[in-house]
Design an enzyme around this catalytic site. Structure first.
Site, PDB file in Angstrom:
ATOM      1  CB  CYS A   1      -0.908  -0.077   1.149  1.00 21.17           C
ATOM      2  SG  CYS A   1      -1.727   1.503   1.353  1.00 21.17           S
TER       3      CYS A   1
ATOM      4  CG  ASP B   1      -4.723  25.738   6.136  1.00 21.06           C
ATOM      5  OD1 ASP B   1      -3.567  25.095   5.858  1.00 21.06           O
ATOM      6  OD2 ASP B   1      -5.723  25.144   6.543  1.00 21.06           O
TER       7      ASP B   1
ATOM      8  CB  CYS C   1      -0.528  20.344   4.401  1.00 20.34           C
ATOM      9  SG  CYS C   1      -0.998  20.891   2.823  1.00 20.34           S
TER      10      CYS C   1
END
Length: 522
Positions: free
Chosen positions: A71, A388, A462
């Site tokens: 995975c 963000d 992120c």
């Protein structure tokens, strides 16, 4: 009878392989495995067990997942609480004067409350999981260690429904099939349960991505049958109430885009609520939501401390306004402007605003536009700007605007001045400046006439690589300086970290104390 079982208790042991080297695996009772995942029941283990002491590895910080290596979801198997990138981050911030970078790890397993999974294979043996690294071959992950347990339970039941009703998984090469993807989200907001039990007993929202244009397709009856199958076996009237709601998204594009533009609620509750950052938040299935809600809540609580009470805040890349609304409520802000390019977030913002604390006197706006177009217009009149951005980072035009205001006094307008509203003729700019959601405060403030500029940038990142570039650009020539930085483990098992950074306008102040000039007494 449909069996709804949580993922079984896993027993860890070390396995002997010729290739690859040793790594922890799990041994499970055949009967339990057959009930949890029938497609794996016939597979015979081809390994030899070696007894090892528990001190040979730290189970609490090891992934211990059956799907590791096949995975693509996880890339780090050991020391999940200390991904390798943290060492690089500490060195980077230390060179910028931040010697005490704090890294919050949080939950290392069962942390993911939102998952988008591809559906492939056949109706007899459906595969629901992620793409293998570098391919479009789907790896089935029925026992994912990162998923909230109820996501794995929902996937197992969905597989049973696909097989029982002869639902055809999507075939990318031919463009045929019926079920393309599934998004599963878990809400842990249930006030009828004690706080300690809410997370484990979260309800599941399922969004089925159906390969048709709308409800008029020939396969729509099969879609309804699948939804009713799920609802009958795990809806509110079943023995095991698992599902919150079931949605469908219609998508026929041949691109890699998961969702189309057409959504419909099939069964269950329309509003999907979560309590995070001190406020109630409503997220439609089309809205962006953080996968690790526990870590996101920790970040919000830290972020709120850096917003002065009574500030005027602009939240860029605002999404459904979760960050902005939580800050406005907890810091009693004078005004809040949220700017978001995705129009689908508007409805979620309006619903969240309906539960905004009534005692907070805040002027609230939500704008559907691109923050990188005329960015000075959105920065003017605010004390604090929150960004963000997506993984690629902040757009260059916005970075330039932040650099331009860094040396301005409150009454001075940067060289690339804001275009006068009265002289503006471009209709798309006029529409962008019009608030699509607006709640007036008792003490109304006209932020367009306010001559202040942000003193603080709160950057939530992120994307580590893009953050480093954006950070160096803001710090160049002492335009801004870095005050604080924190790192969060939003995705344990990967080399991805979330950064919360506080920038202050201008150069860093010299904190050396001046001599008073007074002589000491003998």
């Amino acid at each position: 009878m449909i069996l709804l079982l949580r993922p079984p208790l896993l027993v860890t042991a070390r396995l002997a392989f010729s290739h690859p080297p040793y790594r922890p695996q799990k041994v499970e009772a055949k009967g339990v495995l057959a009930a949890s995942c029938p497609s794996l029941a016939h597979q015979k283990p081809s390994f030899n067990l070696e007894s090892v002491s528990s001190s040979s590895f730290t189970a609490a910080t090891a992934l211990q997942c059956l799907h590791f290596q096949s995975c693509s979801g996880c890339s780090q198997e050991w020391d999940l609480d200390q991904p390798h990138v943290v060492t690089e981050a500490r060195k980077f911030f230390q060179e910028l004067g931040i010697s005490d970078l704090n890294f919050e790890s949080g939950m290392l397993g069962e942390w993911r409350c939102r998952a988008k999974l591809a559906v492939r294979g056949t109706s007899e043996r459906p595969l629901i999981g992620l793409y293998e690294e570098g391919t479009h071959n789907v790896v089935d992950i029925p026992l994912c260690r990162a998923h909230h347990p109820n996501i794995n339970v929902a996937v197992n039941l969905l597989k049973q429904g696909i097989s029982a009703l002869n639902i055809q998984p999507y075939d990318e090469d031919l463009g045929t099939g019926e079920l393309r993807y599934v998004q599963i989200a878990v809400t842990t907001y249930n006030t009828s349960l004690p706080a300690a039990e809410r997370y484990q007993n979260g309800k599941v929202q399922v969004s089925l991505v159906w390969n048709s244009r709308n409800e008029q397709s020939e396969s729509y009856k099969k879609l309804n049958a699948l939804a009713e199958f799920l609802w009958r076996n795990a809806g509110p009237r079943s023995n095991s109430h698992l599902f919150h709601s079931i949605w469908v998204n219609f998508q026929t594009s041949s691109s890699n885009v998961i969702f189309g533009n057409r959504w419909r609620l099939l069964l269950g509750e329309r509003d999907f609520w979560e309590h995070i950052g001190g406020i109630d938040v409503c997220l439609d299935p089309s809205s962006f939501g953080q996968a690790n809600t526990q870590a996101f809540n920790s970040l919000l609580r830290k972020l709120q401390k850096y917003v002065p009470y009574g500030s005027s805040v602009v939240d860029l890349y605002a999404g459904a306004g979760v960050i902005g609304l939580s800050v406005a409520a907890t810091r009693k802000c004078r005004s809040l402007r949220c700017v978001e390019i995705n129009k689908e977030s508007k409805l979620s913002f309006e619903k969240s605003l309906s539960r905004f604390p009534k005692h907070i006197d805040c002027n609230v706006h939500w704008h559907n536009t691109d923050a990188s177009i005329e960015p000075l217009h959105w920065l003017k009149g605010s004390n604090v700007v929150i960004v963000d951005p997506p993984r690629k980072g902040v757009e260059q035009s916005l970075l330039d605007a932040l650099r331009a205001i860094s040396k301005c006094k409150d009454s001075k307008v940067p060289k690339s001045s804001i275009i006068n509203e009265k002289e503006e003729k471009r209709p798309w700019i006029l529409r962008a400046r019009k608030a699509t959601v607006h709640v007036e405060s008792k003490t109304s403030i006209n932020w367009a006439k306010d001559q202040t500029w942000p003193e603080f940038i709160i950057y939530v990142s992120c994307g580590w690589e893009s953050f480093k570039e954006n950070c160096q650009y803001l710090l160049f020539n002492n335009a801004w300086h870095l005050e604080k930085a924190h790192a969060f483990n939003f995705f344990p098992g990967t080399e991805s970290i979330e950064i919360l950074a506080l920038f202050k306008r201008g150069p860093r102040a010299n904190h050396t104390k001046k001599k008073s000039g007074k002589k000491k007494k003998p």
